[in-house]
Design an enzyme around this catalytic site. Structure first.
Site, PDB file in Angstrom:
ATOM      1  N   CYS A   7      -3.008  -2.489   8.072  1.00 35.77           N
ATOM      2  CA  CYS A   7      -3.731  -2.108   6.895  1.00 35.77           C
ATOM      3  C   CYS A   7      -5.111  -2.728   6.794  1.00 35.77           C
ATOM      4  O   CYS A   7      -5.603  -3.066   8.065  1.00 35.77           O
ATOM      5  CB  CYS A   7      -3.235  -2.322   5.661  1.00 35.77           C
ATOM      6  SG  CYS A   7      -3.215  -4.047   5.205  1.00 35.77           S
ATOM      7  N   ARG A  13      -0.335  -4.274   1.979  1.00 34.08           N
ATOM      8  CA  ARG A  13       0.302  -3.276   2.364  1.00 34.08           C
ATOM      9  C   ARG A  13       1.162  -3.940   3.610  1.00 34.08           C
ATOM     10  O   ARG A  13       2.210  -3.724   3.884  1.00 34.08           O
ATOM     11  CB  ARG A  13      -0.260  -1.957   2.540  1.00 34.08           C
ATOM     12  CG  ARG A  13      -0.563  -1.466   1.109  1.00 34.08           C
ATOM     13  CD  ARG A  13      -1.346  -0.019   1.739  1.00 34.08           C
ATOM     14  NE  ARG A  13      -2.743  -0.438   2.273  1.00 34.08           N
ATOM     15  CZ  ARG A  13      -3.582   0.364   2.422  1.00 34.08           C
ATOM     16  NH1 ARG A  13      -3.575   1.750   2.491  1.00 34.08           N
ATOM     17  NH2 ARG A  13      -4.802  -0.082   3.126  1.00 34.08           N
ATOM     18  N   ASP A 117      -2.754   2.029  -1.400  1.00 29.47           N
ATOM     19  CA  ASP A 117      -3.301   0.674  -1.556  1.00 29.47           C
ATOM     20  C   ASP A 117      -3.356   0.129  -2.750  1.00 29.47           C
ATOM     21  O   ASP A 117      -3.894   0.627  -3.683  1.00 29.47           O
ATOM     22  CB  ASP A 117      -4.700   0.788  -0.856  1.00 29.47           C
ATOM     23  CG  ASP A 117      -5.197  -0.552  -0.603  1.00 29.47           C
ATOM     24  OD1 ASP A 117      -4.664  -1.831  -0.989  1.00 29.47           O
ATOM     25  OD2 ASP A 117      -6.335  -0.828   0.024  1.00 29.47           O
TER      26      ASP A 117
END
Length: 151
Positions: A7, A13, A117
């Protein structure tokens, strides 16, 4: 087999995906790690990510430092799964010799869209991302089991 989740900052994440995968996957010799495209040095796992991983898997990742993605980490991975198609495109453009092993997670498992996100959001937002990741990772594990069966 080494799977790498990627990420942006490796505090929400991808480290969440790493923990979920490593706790749910029962395949031998298949492990996950994670890294970020643009890590803030010395940054730690976000508080809400750490809370959800503790609640669900009784693991404390609150002191885990974010890992900066490097070419070496990419080379050492068999499958690279990004949280967004944008990150996938960046990696494929910068590492064209590795583009055959780089996918967005949801694309790889046949789910539409990117992984949200949750950075800076409430625990409810993080919970949505956690559930989304868990669902995609369960599909990923099923896909890996099918692929291993075909060998």
């Amino acid at each position: 087999m080494k799977i790498l989740f990627v990420c942006t900052g490796n505090t929400c994440r991808s480290c969440m995906a790493e923990a979920i995968f490593n706790n749910l996957c029962t395949l031998n010799n298949v492990t996950a790690a994670s890294a970020g495209l643009s890590v803030v040095p010395k940054s730690k796992t976000s508080q809400n990510t750490a809370i959800l991983i503790k609640e669900n898997y009784n693991l404390d990742i609150s002191n885990r430092e974010a890992v900066q993605l490097t070419e070496e980490i990419l080379k050492d991975s068999d499958l690279v799964l990004t949280m967004t198609s944008y990150i996938k495109d960046i990696l494929q453009n910068n590492f064209p010799n590795m583009k055959d092993k780089i996918y967005s997670l949801n694309e790889y498992v046949g789910v539409k869209g990117d992984v949200l996100d949750p950075y800076g959001g409430s625990i409810a937002i993080y919970r949505k991302t956690f559930e989304s990741l868990k669902n995609s990772i369960l599909l990923l594990i099923d896909k890996l089991k099918e692929d291993k069966g075909a060998l």
